[in-house]
Design a protein around this motif. Structure first.
Motif, PDB file in Angstrom:
ATOM      1  N   VAL A 201      -3.411  45.800  11.745  1.00  0.00           N
ATOM      2  CA  VAL A 201      -4.456  45.291  10.848  1.00  0.00           C
ATOM      3  C   VAL A 201      -3.946  45.257   9.409  1.00  0.00           C
ATOM      4  CG1 VAL A 201      -6.766  45.703   9.918  1.00  0.00           C
ATOM      5  CG2 VAL A 201      -6.324  46.061  12.357  1.00  0.00           C
ATOM      6  N   LEU A 202      -3.284  46.323   8.984  1.00  0.00           N
ATOM      7  CA  LEU A 202      -2.740  46.371   7.627  1.00  0.00           C
ATOM      8  C   LEU A 202      -1.686  45.283   7.415  1.00  0.00           C
ATOM      9  CD1 LEU A 202      -2.405  50.238   7.183  1.00  0.00           C
ATOM     10  CD2 LEU A 202      -3.958  48.735   5.912  1.00  0.00           C
ATOM     11  N   TYR A 203      -0.887  45.026   8.443  1.00  0.00           N
ATOM     12  CA  TYR A 203       0.117  43.967   8.353  1.00  0.00           C
ATOM     13  C   TYR A 203      -0.561  42.611   8.197  1.00  0.00           C
ATOM     14  CZ  TYR A 203       4.707  41.834   9.202  1.00  0.00           C
ATOM     15  OH  TYR A 203       5.885  41.135   9.069  1.00  0.00           O
ATOM     16  N   ALA A 204      -1.608  42.379   8.986  1.00  0.00           N
ATOM     17  CA  ALA A 204      -2.331  41.103   8.913  1.00  0.00           C
ATOM     18  C   ALA A 204      -2.956  40.905   7.533  1.00  0.00           C
ATOM     19  CB  ALA A 204      -3.410  41.064   9.990  1.00  0.00           C
ATOM     20  N   GLN A 205      -3.487  41.987   6.956  1.00  0.00           N
ATOM     21  CA  GLN A 205      -4.084  41.903   5.620  1.00  0.00           C
ATOM     22  C   GLN A 205      -3.081  41.453   4.566  1.00  0.00           C
ATOM     23  OE1 GLN A 205      -6.873  45.829   6.441  1.00  0.00           O
ATOM     24  NE2 GLN A 205      -5.888  45.648   4.458  1.00  0.00           N
ATOM     25  N   ASN A 206      -1.822  41.771   4.782  1.00  0.00           N
ATOM     26  CA  ASN A 206      -0.771  41.455   3.815  1.00  0.00           C
ATOM     27  C   ASN A 206       0.194  40.404   4.365  1.00  0.00           C
ATOM     28  OD1 ASN A 206      -1.106  43.742   1.594  1.00  0.00           O
ATOM     29  ND2 ASN A 206      -1.382  44.731   3.581  1.00  0.00           N
ATOM     30  N   GLY A 207      -0.322  39.565   5.279  1.00  0.00           N
ATOM     31  CA  GLY A 207       0.517  38.603   5.976  1.00  0.00           C
ATOM     32  C   GLY A 207       1.281  37.657   5.064  1.00  0.00           C
ATOM     33  N   VAL A 278       9.005  46.798   1.865  1.00  0.00           N
ATOM     34  CA  VAL A 278       7.947  45.847   1.496  1.00  0.00           C
ATOM     35  C   VAL A 278       6.604  46.291   2.070  1.00  0.00           C
ATOM     36  CG1 VAL A 278       7.169  43.454   1.688  1.00  0.00           C
ATOM     37  CG2 VAL A 278       9.602  43.956   1.377  1.00  0.00           C
ATOM     38  N   TYR A 279       6.596  46.680   3.334  1.00  0.00           N
ATOM     39  CA  TYR A 279       5.353  47.039   4.020  1.00  0.00           C
ATOM     40  C   TYR A 279       4.729  48.297   3.414  1.00  0.00           C
ATOM     41  CZ  TYR A 279       2.178  48.273   7.848  1.00  0.00           C
ATOM     42  OH  TYR A 279       1.069  48.596   8.599  1.00  0.00           O
ATOM     43  N   PHE A 280       5.511  49.332   3.236  1.00  0.00           N
ATOM     44  CA  PHE A 280       4.969  50.586   2.704  1.00  0.00           C
ATOM     45  C   PHE A 280       4.408  50.400   1.297  1.00  0.00           C
ATOM     46  CE2 PHE A 280       8.024  53.239   5.541  1.00  0.00           C
ATOM     47  CZ  PHE A 280       7.172  53.059   6.605  1.00  0.00           C
ATOM     48  N   LYS A 281       5.084  49.575   0.502  1.00  0.00           N
ATOM     49  CA  LYS A 281       4.609  49.316  -0.853  1.00  0.00           C
ATOM     50  C   LYS A 281       3.328  48.479  -0.830  1.00  0.00           C
ATOM     51  CE  LYS A 281       6.119  47.535  -5.357  1.00  0.00           C
ATOM     52  NZ  LYS A 281       7.246  46.906  -6.103  1.00  0.00           N
ATOM     53  N   ALA A 282       3.274  47.491   0.083  1.00  0.00           N
ATOM     54  CA  ALA A 282       2.116  46.582   0.147  1.00  0.00           C
ATOM     55  C   ALA A 282       0.842  47.302   0.580  1.00  0.00           C
ATOM     56  CB  ALA A 282       2.419  45.428   1.095  1.00  0.00           C
ATOM     57  N   ILE A 283       0.936  48.244   1.527  1.00  0.00           N
ATOM     58  CA  ILE A 283      -0.262  48.881   2.088  1.00  0.00           C
ATOM     59  C   ILE A 283      -0.664  50.147   1.344  1.00  0.00           C
ATOM     60  CG2 ILE A 283       0.328  47.997   4.374  1.00  0.00           C
ATOM     61  CD1 ILE A 283       1.045  50.915   5.156  1.00  0.00           C
ATOM     62  N   GLU A 284       0.104  50.510   0.325  1.00  0.00           N
ATOM     63  CA  GLU A 284      -0.185  51.736  -0.408  1.00  0.00           C
ATOM     64  C   GLU A 284      -1.610  51.709  -0.969  1.00  0.00           C
ATOM     65  OE1 GLU A 284       1.821  54.501  -3.927  1.00  0.00           O
ATOM     66  OE2 GLU A 284       2.756  52.611  -3.316  1.00  0.00           O
ATOM     67  N   GLY A 285      -2.395  52.692  -0.598  1.00  0.00           N
ATOM     68  CA  GLY A 285      -3.772  52.798  -1.066  1.00  0.00           C
ATOM     69  C   GLY A 285      -4.763  51.933  -0.306  1.00  0.00           C
ATOM     70  N   GLN A 286      -4.306  51.159   0.685  1.00  0.00           N
ATOM     71  CA  GLN A 286      -5.190  50.284   1.445  1.00  0.00           C
ATOM     72  C   GLN A 286      -5.735  50.991   2.687  1.00  0.00           C
ATOM     73  OE1 GLN A 286      -3.456  46.516   2.491  1.00  0.00           O
ATOM     74  NE2 GLN A 286      -2.973  45.953   0.378  1.00  0.00           N
ATOM     75  N   THR A 287      -6.879  50.503   3.139  1.00  0.00           N
ATOM     76  CA  THR A 287      -7.448  50.942   4.418  1.00  0.00           C
ATOM     77  C   THR A 287      -7.629  49.696   5.289  1.00  0.00           C
ATOM     78  OG1 THR A 287      -9.693  50.762   3.513  1.00  0.00           O
ATOM     79  CG2 THR A 287      -8.640  52.945   3.458  1.00  0.00           C
ATOM     80  N   PRO A 288      -7.579  49.849   6.610  1.00  0.00           N
ATOM     81  CA  PRO A 288      -7.745  48.689   7.495  1.00  0.00           C
ATOM     82  C   PRO A 288      -9.084  47.982   7.281  1.00  0.00           C
ATOM     83  CG  PRO A 288      -6.894  50.568   8.712  1.00  0.00           C
ATOM     84  CD  PRO A 288      -7.287  51.085   7.365  1.00  0.00           C
ATOM     85  N   ASP A 289      -9.031  46.668   7.152  1.00  0.00           N
ATOM     86  CA  ASP A 289     -10.218  45.844   6.944  1.00  0.00           C
ATOM     87  C   ASP A 289     -10.852  45.516   8.295  1.00  0.00           C
ATOM     88  OD1 ASP A 289     -12.054  43.824   6.397  1.00  0.00           O
ATOM     89  OD2 ASP A 289     -10.852  42.969   4.795  1.00  0.00           O
TER      90      ASP A 289
END
Length: 329
Positions: A201-207, A278-289
């Motif tokens: 889900v987090l990957y899709a949010q930052n696709g 890239v992934y760890f930086k992009a999802i930092e502080g995010q929660t699954p939508d």
């Protein structure tokens, strides 16, 4: 441009040299096995062809080589679970440790440290393999739908770019299973299925962000692999000459096999290190939508099955948390 540091990724490869060495041994061992079994198949075909005319012998040699390749692929299919558990997941575990600023033990001790981490997260090889297969199922569904949408757009110029888009897309999602394993290790999740659901889900949010970086990485990766292929042609031709009947396509096939081995052993972990950054930086502080979760659930039954596995997961044999090194100063 891109959001990863190549110098940092090369540094990670240097610090995990024991695993890079292990990958070289494993993948080039597999490559040599491919070449040997292919050579045996070609030799058998050449021997059978000796009973007929020259054209028949050439054809039977080629068919024997192809049969050898298929047999070698079947053998690899049965050992892929071990490779995933002991090599790829272990390397990912130590890469995560380094990215988070922890020190690693030196030499062969890295293997024991990584194995302890992987066992803590996935308990057994069959659990990790099951998670990996479901993730790949979700990826295939998403990739197929995106390729289908692009192919249906009635713009002639765009249709010519579909092939390039597929390459970028394959790079973007090609290492998604490794990124998800890294997410499970990094978050210390006790439920590997739930961790995979969250990571997808987090990957899709930052696709879009991931695709942009994948585009740059695809150019680098395929360029390096092509250079390796060219370098392998000369020695491969020499090896192919030893195959009975001097199989005409042998040099090309051997060069491809060795180039794939080098790609798996050296280029792939470098690319994974880049995408992890890239992934760890992009999802930092995010929660699954929840919206993206619902979209993925509607998109493919594989994702729904993954969610069901997460709900029903009971850790059968919890493993003690492995000791972690201090943060690097």
């Amino acid at each position: 441009m891109w959001d990863f540091s190549l110098s940092k990724s090369f540094g990670l490869m240097f610090k995990t040299a024991p695993f890079v060495g292990l990958r070289l041994v494993v993948y080039f061992g597999i490559a040599l096995a491919f070449v040997f079994i292919t050579g045996v198949g070609a030799g058998v075909g050449w021997g059978i062809g000796a009973m007929g005319e020259a054209d028949f012998q050439a054809t039977s040699t080629a068919y024997g080589g192809v049969f050898g390749l298929i047999a070698a692929s079947a053998i690899l299919y049965f050992i892929r679970e071990y490779i995933l558990y002991m090599v790829k997941a272990g390397h990912i575990a130590v890469l995560v440790e380094l990215i988070d600023g922890r020190k690693l033990p030196a030499g062969r001790a890295q293997y024991h440290h990584a194995t302890a981490i992987v066992k803590q997260r996935f308990v057994a090889a069959n659990v990790l393999f099951g998670v990996d297969q479901l993730i790949k199922g979700v990826i295939r569904a998403i990739t197929g739908i995106m390729e289908g949408i692009v192919s249906l757009i009635p713009i002639p110029a765009l249709k010519n770019l579909v092939g390039i888009f597929k390459v970028f897309l394959q790079v973007s999602v090609g290492f998604l299973d490794e990124i998800i394993l890294a997410h499970a290790i990094r978050t210390k999740s006790e439920n590997p299925w739930a961790s995979a659901q969250e990571a997808l889900v987090l990957y899709a949010q930052n696709g879009k962000h991931m695709l942009k970086n994948a585009a740059w990485l695809a150019v680098m990766m395929y360029g390096l692999t092509f250079i390796i292929f060219l370098l392998m042609l000369a020695p491969a031709a020499g090896i192919a000459y030893l195959i009975p009947g001097a199989w005409s396509a042998g040099g090309f096939v051997v060069a491809v096999i060795f180039a794939i081995a080098a790609h798996k052993a050296l280029i792939e972990p470098l690319a994974v290190a880049c995408m992890m950054q890239v992934y760890f930086k992009a999802i930092e502080g995010q929660t699954p939508d929840a919206t993206w979760d619902a979209r993925l659930t509607k998109l493919t039954k594989k994702f729904k099955k993954l969610k069901d596995k997460a709900v029903g997961w009971i850790n059968p044999d919890p493993v003690p948390e492995p000791a972690t090194g201090p943060k690097e100063g």
